[in-house]
Design an enzyme around this catalytic site. Structure first.
Site, PDB file in Angstrom:
ATOM      1  CD  GLU A 207     -70.720 -80.898  76.439  1.00 34.20           C
ATOM      2  OE1 GLU A 207     -71.630 -80.425  77.155  1.00 34.20           O
ATOM      3  OE2 GLU A 207     -69.566 -81.117  76.858  1.00 34.20           O
TER       4      GLU A 207
ATOM      5  CB  THR B  74     -76.804 -86.104  76.091  1.00 40.78           C
ATOM      6  OG1 THR B  74     -75.956 -85.446  77.037  1.00 40.78           O
ATOM      7  CG2 THR B  74     -75.944 -86.937  75.152  1.00 40.78           C
TER       8      THR B  74
ATOM      9  N   GLY C  64     -69.059 -66.753  77.446  1.00 40.27           N
ATOM     10  CA  GLY C  64     -68.985 -67.387  76.129  1.00 40.27           C
ATOM     11  C   GLY C  64     -67.932 -68.469  76.028  1.00 40.27           C
TER      12      GLY C  64
ATOM     13  N   GLY D 188     -68.183 -71.573  77.428  1.00 35.94           N
ATOM     14  CA  GLY D 188     -68.711 -72.927  77.639  1.00 35.94           C
ATOM     15  C   GLY D 188     -68.738 -73.311  79.103  1.00 35.94           C
ATOM     16  CG  LEU D 189     -66.095 -72.556  81.661  1.00 39.91           C
ATOM     17  CD1 LEU D 189     -64.960 -71.926  82.473  1.00 39.91           C
ATOM     18  CD2 LEU D 189     -65.993 -74.070  81.716  1.00 39.91           C
TER      19      LEU D 189
ATOM     20  CB  SER E 117     -76.021 -67.062  80.102  1.00 37.22           C
ATOM     21  OG  SER E 117     -75.913 -68.313  79.517  1.00 37.22           O
TER      22      SER E 117
ATOM     23  CG  ASP F 205     -75.580 -75.288  81.030  1.00 31.88           C
ATOM     24  OD1 ASP F 205     -75.072 -76.419  81.063  1.00 31.88           O
ATOM     25  OD2 ASP F 205     -75.531 -74.554  80.035  1.00 31.88           O
TER      26      ASP F 205
HETATM   27  C1  GLA Z   1     -75.122 -75.520  76.458  1.00 28.56           C
HETATM   28  C2  GLA Z   1     -76.572 -75.693  76.871  1.00 28.56           C
HETATM   29  C3  GLA Z   1     -76.784 -77.005  77.619  1.00 28.56           C
HETATM   30  C4  GLA Z   1     -76.214 -78.182  76.844  1.00 28.56           C
HETATM   31  C5  GLA Z   1     -74.778 -77.885  76.388  1.00 28.56           C
HETATM   32  C6  GLA Z   1     -74.233 -78.945  75.491  1.00 28.56           C
HETATM   33  O1  GLA Z   1     -74.319 -75.386  77.593  1.00 28.56           O
HETATM   34  O2  GLA Z   1     -76.964 -74.624  77.711  1.00 28.56           O
HETATM   35  O3  GLA Z   1     -78.156 -77.189  77.880  1.00 28.56           O
HETATM   36  O4  GLA Z   1     -77.037 -78.538  75.776  1.00 28.56           O
HETATM   37  O5  GLA Z   1     -74.695 -76.642  75.702  1.00 28.56           O
HETATM   38  O6  GLA Z   1     -74.124 -80.141  76.170  1.00 28.56           O
END
Ligand code: GLA
Length: 393
Positions: free
Chosen positions: A44, A46, A131, A133-134, A137, A181
């Site tokens: 994460e 990274t 929103g 974390g999946l 966007s 992502d």
């Molecule tokens: C978001 C960002 C990714 C990544 C994560 C954390 O999802 O879009 O690029 O940095 O947070 O790992």
């Protein structure tokens, strides 16, 4: 089981956008685009440090049913927001905040890269929670990229398109996010997570051991990624790299930090320690997945959570509570918050046979502890973005 459920839900979503398209535009669509969300197993923050991540595309997605127009207008209907928006591809401008901005952002990045785009009309719907974390966007941006590529006759290269989607997010939306992502959304493999080297963009599939399942545990708390906290973490990592005289924290070892970390401000040293240890954990987790050692993967996930909680400080009381509830249940190999942080979801690696009891147990513990209503489900690793000629045409 999860796979069959995924196929059913995919058929349902495709049917839903196609029917909505017919209702609005009078005929069936020419194309159906599907862009999955993603969950990150480990690695994460990274990605923008040119390090390692281990995400997988999931069986929740954004769908677009569309057809070519004869001009350079985009007419898009969102089923989920019950809204229709029209914009021209000439003289693209920001226009408030909303789902349509991601379509414009993508169009802008594609045109900036020299592609001449055609207009389209279409209907969007999705079941990636926003929103959480999946990556709702990035899924929307990659779906838009696939749609523009289809109507404009552009070749589809998932890596090149992921770079453009990142540029859209960085420069149009204003979030300094990394490549993870859009890349996994473009290039995910069915049944596998993928180890990504975010410097070379080399990808190695990491199989999910049969008999294990990935659970997504949504705390029902939300974050605003465009908020300053994400960009502030990135700036702190860049400060550390500059002070240590390296291109990115990818180039720093724990031994380097021990000997030379004294030049860093205390908070920046902790941020750097998260990145350095997280890169090592991510590589170790990919190896453990290849060796089918779920216990080791779980241990590394647990350590990752502590590092995010204490060194990187992107967890929240709700995320910490969810992690503890998950770890308290039988059949849990490991659990950690996933994504950018500050709310959203925990990811857990669990024993598939006891997964239903695990989900029930976590739900009641979490409810009791936080008085919040969570949403918990198993996720199946899916292939990345796909495009189909619609049968309804
Ligand atoms: C978001 C960002 C990714 C990544 C994560 C954390 O999802 O879009 O690029 O940095 O947070 O790992």
């Amino acid at each position: 089981m999860a796979g069959a459920g995924a196929a059913q839900s995919a058929a349902w979503s495709a049917g839903k956008v196609a029917a909505a398209f017919r209702a609005r535009f009078g005929t069936g669509p020419a194309w159906l685009v599907r862009a999955p969300g993603r969950v990150n197993l480990i690695g994460e923050h990274t990605d923008y440090n040119e390090g390692f991540v281990l995400p997988m595309a999931i069986d929740r997605a954004v769908w677009i049913a569309l057809r070519l127009r004869g001009d350079r207008e985009v007419v898009a209907v969102s089923v989920d927001f019950a809204e229709e928006k029209t914009f021209g591809l000439d003289g693209l401008r920001h226009d408030g905040k909303g789902w349509w901005e991601y379509l414009k952002a993508t169009a802008w990045a594609l045109e900036e890269a020299g592609h001449r785009l055609a207009g389209w009309e279409g209907v969007l719907a999705g079941d990636v929670p926003i929103g959480a974390g999946l990556s709702s966007s990035a899924a929307l941006e990659m779906a838009a990229a696939r749609a523009f590529a289809a109507v404009s006759g552009l070749p589809w290269d998932p890596v090149a398109m992921a770079k453009l989607a990142r540029r859209a997010e960085n420069e149009w939306v204003g979030v300094g996010c990394g490549i993870m992502d859009p890349l996994i959304i473009g290039a995910g493999r069915e049944g596998h997570a993928t180890l990504v080297d975010c410097r070379s963009l080399e990808m190695r599939p990491a199989p999910l051991r049969p008999g294990t399942a990935v659970a997504v545990l949504d705390t029902s708390t939300r974050r605003e990624l465009t908020g300053s906290a994400y960009n502030e973490r990135r700036a702190q990592c860049e400060e550390a790299a500059r002070a240590l005289g390296v291109r990115a924290l990818r180039d720093v070892t724990l031994a380097d930090l021990d000997t030379r970390g004294g030049v860093l401000r205390e908070v920046v040293r902790r941020r750097a320690r998260h990145i350095v240890t997280e890169n090592a954990r991510t590589l170790a987790a990919a190896e453990a997945m290849e060796a089918e050692d779920a216990f080791q993967v779980g241990r590394l996930m647990n350590e990752s959570h502590l590092s995010m909680r204490d060194d990187f400080e992107i967890s929240t009381p709700a995320l910490d509570a969810m992690v503890e509830c998950a770890r308290g249940e039988e059949g849990c190999y490991g659990a950690r918050m996933t994504g950018g942080g500050f709310g959203g979801c925990v990811v857990a690696l669990v024993d598939e046979a006891t997964a239903p009891a695990f989900l029930e147990g976590v739900a009641s513990r979490y409810r009791e502890r936080t008085r919040l209503e969570p949403t918990l489900y198993l996720c199946h690793p899916e292939a990345g973005v796909s495009l189909a000629r619609s049968a309804a045409e």
